[in-house]
Design a protein around this motif. Structure first.
Motif, short mmCIF file in Angstrom:
data_model
loop_
_atom_site.label_atom_id
_atom_site.label_comp_id
_atom_site.label_asym_id
_atom_site.label_seq_id
_atom_site.Cartn_x
_atom_site.Cartn_y
_atom_site.Cartn_z
N UNK A 40 35.44 1.47 32.62
CA UNK A 40 34.27 0.96 33.33
C UNK A 40 33.60 2.04 34.18
N UNK A 41 34.37 2.78 34.98
CA UNK A 41 33.76 3.76 35.89
C UNK A 41 33.06 4.90 35.12
N UNK A 42 33.74 5.53 34.13
CA UNK A 42 32.99 6.57 33.37
C UNK A 42 31.74 6.02 32.67
N UNK A 43 31.81 4.79 32.17
CA UNK A 43 30.64 4.20 31.51
C UNK A 43 29.49 4.01 32.51
N UNK A 44 29.83 3.45 33.68
CA UNK A 44 28.81 3.26 34.72
C UNK A 44 28.22 4.61 35.13
N UNK A 45 29.09 5.62 35.29
CA UNK A 45 28.60 6.95 35.68
C UNK A 45 27.71 7.56 34.61
N UNK A 46 28.05 7.33 33.33
CA UNK A 46 27.22 7.85 32.24
C UNK A 46 25.82 7.22 32.28
N UNK A 47 25.77 5.87 32.42
CA UNK A 47 24.47 5.18 32.50
C UNK A 47 23.71 5.69 33.73
N UNK A 48 24.43 5.84 34.84
CA UNK A 48 23.82 6.30 36.09
C UNK A 48 23.19 7.69 35.90
N UNK A 49 23.92 8.62 35.29
CA UNK A 49 23.40 9.98 35.11
C UNK A 49 22.22 9.99 34.14
N UNK A 50 22.30 9.21 33.06
CA UNK A 50 21.19 9.16 32.11
C UNK A 50 19.92 8.66 32.82
N UNK A 51 20.06 7.66 33.68
CA UNK A 51 18.91 7.15 34.44
C UNK A 51 18.42 8.18 35.44
N UNK A 52 19.35 8.92 36.07
CA UNK A 52 18.96 10.00 36.98
C UNK A 52 18.14 11.04 36.20
N UNK A 105 19.54 2.16 38.42
CA UNK A 105 20.35 3.06 39.25
C UNK A 105 20.96 2.31 40.43
N UNK A 106 20.16 1.38 41.00
CA UNK A 106 20.65 0.58 42.12
C UNK A 106 21.84 -0.28 41.68
N UNK A 107 21.72 -0.88 40.48
CA UNK A 107 22.79 -1.76 39.98
C UNK A 107 24.05 -0.94 39.66
N UNK A 108 23.90 0.15 38.87
CA UNK A 108 25.09 0.94 38.51
C UNK A 108 25.69 1.60 39.75
N UNK A 109 24.82 2.08 40.65
CA UNK A 109 25.31 2.70 41.88
C UNK A 109 26.08 1.70 42.73
N UNK A 110 25.56 0.47 42.84
CA UNK A 110 26.25 -0.56 43.64
C UNK A 110 27.61 -0.88 43.04
N UNK A 111 27.65 -1.00 41.69
CA UNK A 111 28.93 -1.32 41.04
C UNK A 111 29.94 -0.19 41.26
N UNK A 112 29.46 1.06 41.25
CA UNK A 112 30.36 2.19 41.50
C UNK A 112 30.90 2.15 42.92
N UNK A 113 30.04 1.73 43.87
CA UNK A 113 30.49 1.61 45.27
C UNK A 113 31.54 0.49 45.38
N UNK A 114 31.26 -0.65 44.71
CA UNK A 114 32.20 -1.76 44.76
C UNK A 114 33.56 -1.34 44.19
N UNK A 115 33.52 -0.52 43.12
CA UNK A 115 34.76 -0.07 42.49
C UNK A 115 35.57 0.89 43.36
N UNK A 116 34.86 1.77 44.08
CA UNK A 116 35.55 2.75 44.93
C UNK A 116 34.82 2.85 46.27
N UNK A 117 34.92 1.82 47.11
CA UNK A 117 34.10 1.77 48.34
C UNK A 117 34.31 2.97 49.27
N UNK A 118 35.57 3.41 49.41
CA UNK A 118 35.83 4.49 50.36
C UNK A 118 35.21 5.81 49.93
#
Lengths: 167, 165
Positions: free
Chosen positions: B26-38, B80-93
């Motif tokens: 899940x995290x690498x997939x979210x990061x991939x979508x996030x970077x493509x959108x960036x 980006x807001x959605x994928x970024x938020x999910x990444x924060x929820x996954x690793x908040x610290x």
């Protein structure tokens, strides 16, 4: 094969590679430059791919758009490749042993072949269709293929970070 | 800071966070979508900035280039807001107690304001930045835009290196 191994060992043992390995800020800095450059490569090539597929920039002739966008893409690619090379030599042996790294290199080469084939063969009669909103099927396939390949390149790049053994 | 640490702990204990943490793809997939959108947002903004410098699509009016590249930024920012938020929820610290993350958000705010201003100016008054007196203003705006977007990408990468242990 041993020649290539020697060459890789030469770079990996160089003082530049050593600095990148040992310095705490050098690796992330080069990595950041790599990310900026890759974003520009992927984003700019997507402009052309979307035109070829018939989704965007439809009022721009393909030839003109290509001439406008490719200098940006190649400039960014040169930065992405050289920064990528520096990251690679810092731990060449471990990167080569990583399947996602190898896949990424093969995918980039495939994207290059796709581009060469398109320019050399499929785009020979470009002046006849470059103003059409929806280009011929072979051009649309080249555009779609390029989009998929670059998505896969970015995905592999990200997966390398999760599958490299602890440095 | 203490409140943020507490909030991060609570967030990390939610079932959504638990799923993101434990399903390894899940995290690498979210990061991939996030970077493509960036990549899409960054390139769109930079191409318009390069047009202002007259090094990209000079044969096309700035207004047309802007119309093609800037409006698509906004829906992509939502992804980006959605994928970024999910990444924060996954690793908040990783981000919520990390100064680099707040630097990225501050720069993002500046970039959004700059881009929206540029889009509104160019689309409502065509020819703006074309005459000599306004050319410098346009180039200054384009330079700041490129620097701020690069800053966002740099900060994004540095979040991974500055997270609390």
């Amino acid at each position: 094969m041993s020649y290539i191994q020697n060459l890789i060992a030469f770079f990996e043992d160089s003082s530049i590679a050593d600095s990148i390995r040992e310095n705490d800020t050098l690796f992330p800095t080069i990595e950041s430059i790599h990310v900026v450059a890759i974003c520009l490569v992927v984003g700019s090539i997507l402009v052309l791919d979307l035109r070829l597929v018939g989704f965007a920039s439809m009022n721009r002739p393909v030839g003109r758009l290509t001439r406008a966008i490719l200098p940006v893409t190649w400039g960014a690619f040169a930065i992405a490749a050289s920064s990528g090379f520096l990251l690679f030599i810092s731990n060449a042996t471990k990167y080569l042993a990583n399947g996602y790294f190898d896949a990424k290199i093969i995918l980039i080469c495939t994207a290059g072949v796709n581009m060469i084939v398109f320019h050399a063969i499929s785009a020979k009669d470009l002046p006849q269709w470059e103003k059409q909103k929806s280009p011929p099927l072979r051009a649309r396939i080249a555009g779609a293929l390029s989009i998929l390949l670059w998505i896969a390149v970015v995905a592999c790049g990200r997966w390398i970070g999760f599958t490299m053994q602890e440095l | 800071m203490l409140a943020l640490t507490g909030f991060s702990k609570w967030l990390a204990a939610t079932s959504l966070s638990h799923t993101i943490q434990t399903v390894t793809w899940i995290i690498p997939t979210l990061q991939t979508i996030h970077i493509l959108c960036v990549a899409i947002v960054f390139s769109s903004a930079v191409l318009v900035d390069l047009r202002i410098f007259r090094v990209f699509e000079r044969d096309e009016p700035l207004r047309e280039v802007t119309r093609r590249f800037l409006p698509p930024i906004w829906p992509v920012l939502l992804i980006l807001l959605v994928t970024g938020s999910l990444l924060i929820i996954g690793e908040p610290r990783r981000s919520l107690v990390n100064t680099t993350f707040y630097l990225k958000m501050a720069l993002l705010l500046v970039a959004i304001l700059l881009t929206a201003t540029l889009q509104r100016m160019v689309l409502t008054s065509p020819g703006v930045f074309e005459d000599r007196s306004r050319q410098m203003a346009g180039r200054a705006l384009a330079t700041v835009s490129i620097l701020v977007w690069c800053g966002i990408l740099f900060a994004g990468r540095w979040i991974a290196y500055t997270q609390a242990g």
